[in-house]
Enzyme design. Structure first.
Site, PDB file in Angstrom:
ATOM      1  N   ARG A 159      26.710  77.216  62.845  1.00 41.45           N
ATOM      2  CA  ARG A 159      26.113  76.098  62.095  1.00 41.45           C
ATOM      3  C   ARG A 159      24.957  75.461  62.866  1.00 41.45           C
ATOM      4  O   ARG A 159      24.781  74.255  62.859  1.00 41.45           O
ATOM      5  CB  ARG A 159      27.159  75.015  61.746  1.00 41.45           C
ATOM      6  N   SER A 209      32.437  71.567  53.967  1.00 49.83           N
ATOM      7  CA  SER A 209      33.052  71.068  55.208  1.00 49.83           C
ATOM      8  C   SER A 209      32.297  69.839  55.703  1.00 49.83           C
ATOM      9  O   SER A 209      31.077  69.880  55.858  1.00 49.83           O
ATOM     10  CB  SER A 209      33.008  72.138  56.300  1.00 49.83           C
ATOM     11  N   GLU A 278      28.959  68.016  59.911  1.00 51.38           N
ATOM     12  CA  GLU A 278      28.256  69.216  59.435  1.00 51.38           C
ATOM     13  C   GLU A 278      27.338  68.815  58.274  1.00 51.38           C
ATOM     14  O   GLU A 278      26.218  69.309  58.151  1.00 51.38           O
ATOM     15  CB  GLU A 278      29.267  70.282  58.970  1.00 51.38           C
TER      16      GLU A 278
END
Ligand SMILES: Cc1cc2nc3c(=O)[nH]c(=O)nc-3n(C[C@H](O)[C@H](O)[C@H](O)COP(=O)(O)OP(=O)(O)OC[C@H]3O[C@@H](n4cnc5c(N)ncnc54)[C@H](O)[C@@H]3O)c2cc1C
Length: 286
Positions: A159, A209, A278
């Site tokens: 990520r 998420s 995130e």
């Protein structure tokens, strides 16, 4: 070239969480030439939005110009084992098209509701794969219209993309892992689809998420261990089905952000782990 800039444009309708104030100015830009010419002649702060599936836009809106990438950026072409896609192309569409052409490696994109550009900003991934596994070249411009081709992805990670917030992804070339039958690829995509349906909330306002998985393990597990699965305050909730999915039942952006920060503090206190967002929080607080 001048774009048609719309003042005071409501951004909430462009986000999965359904919140957010207004863009000072908003424009959809239909091709690269117009985008680059606009950037070269603009002094304003620029923000680019994809499908709005990984953002929490604050109630005070976004300063400067918010851009969406239009028609030309949504193209997906397949040549041999390569896919040339614009940054506005949907990841799910790339997964479906490559499956039909017998190109394996793109199956994880099934179920990620964002664009290639948004995906490149976070190196989106699932089920042990991510975009940088497939990238051959990425076309990028900084906010002043200086373009470059990126071909080294060794410093991209979980990520993480070193180019996030530094400019605009224009598109990229992705290489298949191998050729396979469409049936084999579709079967894997179906398996992923079923896994998501079984473990993630469906048909709700969410941004996927909320936190990245820390080195200590899964964020969902740490949240669950902290008693936060199904934790609810007002109209904000950490899903009863997956503790790492924030669900908006009608909260404002401020309420959602405060709620997530509170959840983060609880995990820090109970587990000694500082979770990292995130979801990207953009814009001004009211
Ligand atoms: C139900 C659900 C499931 C999800 N599952 C996953 C998953 O399995 N794996 C995963 O990684 N993510 C997942 N996500 C999150 C999200 O879909 C991905 O992060 C997606 O790649 C974001 O793309 P987007 O176009 O929606 O980006 P946006 O949300 O519009 O933007 C996200 C960020 O990228 C920037 N950005 C957007 N386009 C560009 C561009 N062209 N150039 C530069 N920066 C840009 C924005 O400024 C912003 O900072 C999920 C989300 C939902 C709602």
């Amino acid at each position: 070239m001048t774009l048609t800039l719309i003042p005071d444009y409501d951004l909430s309708k462009h986000t999965w969480l359904g919140v957010g104030g207004k863009a000072d100015l908003f424009a959809e830009v239909d091709n690269e030439e117009n985008l680059i010419s606009f950037l070269k002649n603009s002094q304003c702060p620029i923000t680019v939005l994809g499908a709005g599936s990984n953002v929490l836009i604050r109630d005070g809106g976004i300063s400067g110009v918010v851009l969406k990438l239009g028609a030309d950026f949504q193209k997906i072409e397949i040549t041999g084992d390569k896919v040339i896609a614009g940054a506005g192309a949907k990841l799910m569409e790339i997964a479906q098209k490559t499956a039909k052409s017998g190109l394996a490696g793109f199956e994880f994109m099934e179920g990620i509701p964002g664009t290639l550009g948004g995906g490149l900003a976070s190196n989106a991934g699932a089920f042990g794969s991510c975009l940088s596994d497939l990238l051959q070249e990425v076309f990028f411009t900084d906010f002043r219209g200086n373009t470059k081709t990126i071909s080294d992805f060794s410093d991209w990670g979980y990520r993480y993309s070193p180019y996030a917030h530094k400019g605009i992804f224009l598109g990229g070339v992705l290489q298949a892992k191998r050729f396979a039958s469409s049936d084999e690829i579709s079967a894997l995509m179906q398996k992923y689809h079923e896994k998501r349906a079984a473990s993630q909330p469906q048909g709700v306002r969410t941004a996927g998420s909320t936190f990245k998985n820390p080195k200590e393990g899964s964020a969902g597990f740490l949240l669950e261990k902290s008693g936060l699965k199904g934790y609810k305050k007002g109209n904000a909730e950490m899903s009863t089905k997956h503790a790492n999915f924030l669900v908006n039942h009608g909260a404002t952006a401020t309420e959602l952000e405060d709620f997530v920060n509170e959840v983060r503090s609880i995990v820090a206190e109970k587990q000694g782990v500082k979770l990292e967002w995130e979801v990207q929080c953009l814009g001004r607080k009211r």
